[in-house]
Design an enzyme around this catalytic site. Structure first.
Site, PDB file in Angstrom:
ATOM      1  N   GLU A  33       0.834  -1.205   0.000  1.00  0.00           N
ATOM      2  CA  GLU A  33       0.000   0.000   0.000  1.00  0.00           C
ATOM      3  C   GLU A  33       0.871   1.259   0.000  1.00  0.00           C
ATOM      4  O   GLU A  33       0.596   2.214  -0.733  1.00  0.00           O
ATOM      5  CB  GLU A  33      -0.911  -0.016   1.226  1.00  0.00           C
ATOM      6  N   ASP A  37       0.734   3.849  -3.165  1.00  0.00           N
ATOM      7  CA  ASP A  37       0.291   5.232  -2.999  1.00  0.00           C
ATOM      8  C   ASP A  37       1.165   6.172  -3.831  1.00  0.00           C
ATOM      9  O   ASP A  37       0.659   7.067  -4.526  1.00  0.00           O
ATOM     10  CB  ASP A  37       0.351   5.607  -1.515  1.00  0.00           C
ATOM     11  N   ASP A 106      -7.050   1.103   0.235  1.00  0.00           N
ATOM     12  CA  ASP A 106      -5.720   0.552   0.510  1.00  0.00           C
ATOM     13  C   ASP A 106      -5.426  -0.649  -0.382  1.00  0.00           C
ATOM     14  O   ASP A 106      -4.289  -0.838  -0.846  1.00  0.00           O
ATOM     15  CB  ASP A 106      -5.618   0.129   1.979  1.00  0.00           C
ATOM     16  N   GLU A 109      -4.337   0.448  -3.892  1.00  0.00           N
ATOM     17  CA  GLU A 109      -2.940   0.883  -3.896  1.00  0.00           C
ATOM     18  C   GLU A 109      -1.993  -0.311  -3.813  1.00  0.00           C
ATOM     19  O   GLU A 109      -0.955  -0.341  -4.494  1.00  0.00           O
ATOM     20  CB  GLU A 109      -2.698   1.834  -2.724  1.00  0.00           C
TER      21      GLU A 109
END
Length: 219
Positions: A33, A37, A106, A109
């Protein structure tokens, strides 16, 4: 997963980890994650930079924030049907964690990072950018996203003296703290229909309107 994500993993363990929440134990998806991102922000930033050559930094930043916020990523997760595939601990399962925006965002990502690690940046870009296409297309070309998709769709139709869209609630599910709405937007002339999903009916209608604009104004 291939039919939704459009990527066949050479290392399926990466995808398995991306879909494993920390409540289910290790290895979980938090590190992926973290990486995802940065990758998704880079992908979206580059796309906006290329499409809006006259937009200033402020406009680009606001648009990127709109496209990669928790709610927007959760919508993508639902479109990819990630929720039912998430591996959650007993507590999160009981509380409906597979419907929660934060967990879904999440997971998106983490999946993006998994694709990047599995196949590299170019392959990741090719797979991931189409997930954002409808939302990017719904933003005005000026680089100033000051009008929401429903308003822009209504103005587009009114300018051409066409009937206004009809929004229909297809389904509503989930507990009070984790509602999920599925909406259809139908255009009478031309006969087109699009759909949207979200944690409120308003968000779902905005997503459906954005998808309709993408059909009416293809890039």
């Amino acid at each position: 997963m291939k039919d939704r994500i459009s990527h066949r993993f050479a290392d399926p363990a990466l995808l398995a980890q991306a879909l494993r929440h920390r409540s289910a134990g290790v290895p979980h998806n938090e590190r992926l994650e973290f990486l995802g991102d940065s990758i998704v922000n880079m992908l979206v930033a580059q796309t906006l930079f290329e499409r809006w050559p006259k937009a200033d930094e402020g406009a680009l930043t606001r648009a990127r924030s709109t496209l990669v916020c928790e709610g927007a990523l959760a919508v993508i997760a639902r479109q990819l049907e990630l929720g039912p595939r998430l591996v959650l601990g007993p507590g999160e399962l009981k509380s409906g964690g597979f419907r929660r925006d934060s967990i879904l965002a999440d997971a998106v990502e983490a999946v993006i990072a998994a694709i990047y690690l599995d196949a590299g940046f170019d392959a990741c870009r090719q797979v991931v950018l189409p997930w954002f296409e409808a939302s990017i297309a719904a933003l005005p070309a000026t680089g100033k996203p000051d009008k929401d998709p429903k308003t822009r769709l209504q103005e587009w139709l009114q300018a051409r003296q066409k009937p206004l869209p009809h929004y229909e609630l297809i389904s509503e599910s989930g507990d009070d703290h984790a509602k999920h709405f599925h909406v259809r937007c139908t255009l009478v002339d031309p006969t087109l229909a699009s759909e949207g999903e979200g944690t409120s009916r308003r968000i779902a209608e905005q997503q459906a309107a954005a998808a309709a604009l993408a059909l009416l104004e293809p890039k």
